[in-house]
Design a protein around this motif. Sequence first.
Motif, PDB file in Angstrom:
ATOM      1  N   ASP A 261       1.027  -1.250   0.046  1.00  0.00           N
ATOM      2  CA  ASP A 261       0.073  -0.067  -0.033  1.00  0.00           C
ATOM      3  C   ASP A 261       0.797   1.413  -0.046  1.00  0.00           C
ATOM      4  OD1 ASP A 261      -2.134  -1.669   0.004  1.00  0.00           O
ATOM      5  OD2 ASP A 261      -2.715  -1.489   2.057  1.00  0.00           O
TER       6      ASP A 261
ATOM      7  N   GLN B  62       1.110   4.306  -3.046  1.00  0.00           N
ATOM      8  CA  GLN B  62       0.836   5.594  -2.978  1.00  0.00           C
ATOM      9  C   GLN B  62       2.054   6.426  -3.340  1.00  0.00           C
ATOM     10  OE1 GLN B  62      -0.062   6.025   1.385  1.00  0.00           O
ATOM     11  NE2 GLN B  62      -1.990   4.882   1.382  1.00  0.00           N
TER      12      GLN B  62
ATOM     13  N   SER C 207       1.804   9.255  -6.565  1.00  0.00           N
ATOM     14  CA  SER C 207       2.136  10.668  -6.201  1.00  0.00           C
ATOM     15  C   SER C 207       3.242  11.197  -7.258  1.00  0.00           C
ATOM     16  CB  SER C 207       2.756  10.896  -4.571  1.00  0.00           C
ATOM     17  OG  SER C 207       1.736  10.596  -3.641  1.00  0.00           O
TER      18      SER C 207
END
Length: 473
Positions: A437, A441, A445
Motif C-alpha cells: 500500500d 501511494q 504521487s
Amino acid sequence: PTLIAVLVAGILSWREGFRSAQLFMVAWLGLIVTFFLVLLVRLGLFPSTLFSENAYRIGWIWMAVCWSFALADRINVANLEMQSSKHRLSQILEGLPLGVVLYGIDQKPKYVNQRTIEILNNPDRDIQVDISVGRTLAQAMGYFNLQLAGSEQEYPVEQLPIYSALHGVPASVDDIVADLEDKRVPLEMWASPVKDEAGNVESAVAVFQDISQRKQAEGELIKYRNHLENLVEERTAALNEANVQLQMRVKWLSAINLVDQTMAREADFSKIYTKIIEIINDLFASEDSFVAEWVEENTKLKILAHSCRSDSHPVLTDSVTTPVGMILSNKELRRGNLVIFSKDQLSPMSGPIGEHFRGTPIHTIALVPLELRERIIGYLGLELHGEKRVITSEESALLNIFSFDIANLIEDSRLFEQQKTLITQEERNRLARDLHDSVTQVLFSATLLAEVLPKILERDPERGRQSLDKLRR
C-alpha cells in the motif's frame, strides 16, 4: 288396685302397637263385667238366676278364649317375623360375593347360596352343585376333586375347615384347589360351628371364595420381589463399581484441572503429556505408560511422552517409528476397542517400540485407541509387569473415558501448532499488504507530479526545480 294396674298396662301396650293387648283388654273387660253382674246380684240389685249366679264362670271362659286367640296371634306374628327374617337372611346370603354352605351334623349340605353354584359348577363337564343329592362331606370332596394346592394330592378331610367346625372348632385354610377337569379354582375357606343352647354342635357354616386373582397377584408379586432383589444386587454391585469409578474420575478431573492450569502457564505440551502419563500410572497401577499419535497420514506412530522408571530400560523417544503393521491390522483397535498384547507379540516390532519391549521385563501391554470424531488419532499404552495383572471391565470403561480427554489434548496441541503457523502467516501477509500500500501511494504521487512538472517549469522555473527535488525524494 290390681284392676287399675292391669288396665293401665294394657292401654300402654295397646298404644305401643302390641296387637295381643287388644284381646288382653277385651278378655279382662268380659271378666270384669261378669264379676260386676254377680256383685249386683249379691247386693239385690239384679235378680238371682242360673245365668246371673254363674256369670263369672262365663267371664273365665271368655278370658281363656280371648287369651287363646291372643296366643295364636303371637304365634302367627312370630312365624311371619321368622319367615321375613329367613327371607332377608336368604337375600343377604344370595347377595354375598362369597360361597356359603350350611352343613348338618350328618355332614350333608342343607343350604347353598348362588355364589357357591357359580364357583363350583362346570356344566361343560357335568359338574353341578345339588343339595338334593345329599352328598356327604367326603363324597363332595371327591366329586369336586378338592386337592392340596401346588400338588395333585387329595386334600385331607381332617384338615377341611367344615370338618373341624362340625367337631366344634372354627378353622380356615387357603391351600385348597378344586380341580373341575378343564379348570382349577384355588379356594380360601372359613368354617364355624353352630351350637344349640346346651352347647352341642348342631350344624356348621362354611364360607369360601375364589382366590384365582389373588394367587395370580401373589405369583406376580413373588416374581416382582425376586426381580427387585436381583435389581438390588445388581444396583449394589453397580454402586460399588461406581464408587471406585467415581474415585478414579475425581482423581482424573483433578488431573485435567492441573493440566488446564499447566496449559495456562506454558505451551509446552510435552510437559503436559508427561504429567498425564504420571497420573495414568498412579490411577491404574501400571509400571510405565506412553502416549503416541499417528503421523504421516496414519502410517507411523510418534511417541509424545513415555515414562520409564528404570534407567536400564530403553526409553521411547519422540522420533517417528517405523510402520506398525500389527496395530494397523488389528480389527479391535480399528474399532476403537482396548487390546491386550503380550511381550512375545511386541518384541519382534522394529524401531524404538520393539527395542523398548525387548529390553523391559513387562509381560503385557494394554493399548487404548485415542478416538476423536470417529477417527483414531493415536494410542495410550499401559505397560503391565505383573503376570496376573489384567485390565478389569471397570478400568476398561474408565480408560475409554480418559482416552477421549487425551485425544482432545492431542487435538488441542495440533490446533495450537496450526494456530501459531496461521498467526505467523497472517503477520507476514499484513506486513506485505502494508508495504504494498505505501509503495502504491508513492508511485501514484510521483506519477501525478511528473505529469504536471513540464507546465510548472514553463510558468515558474523556480517552483519547477522544487518539484523536481520532490520527485527525486
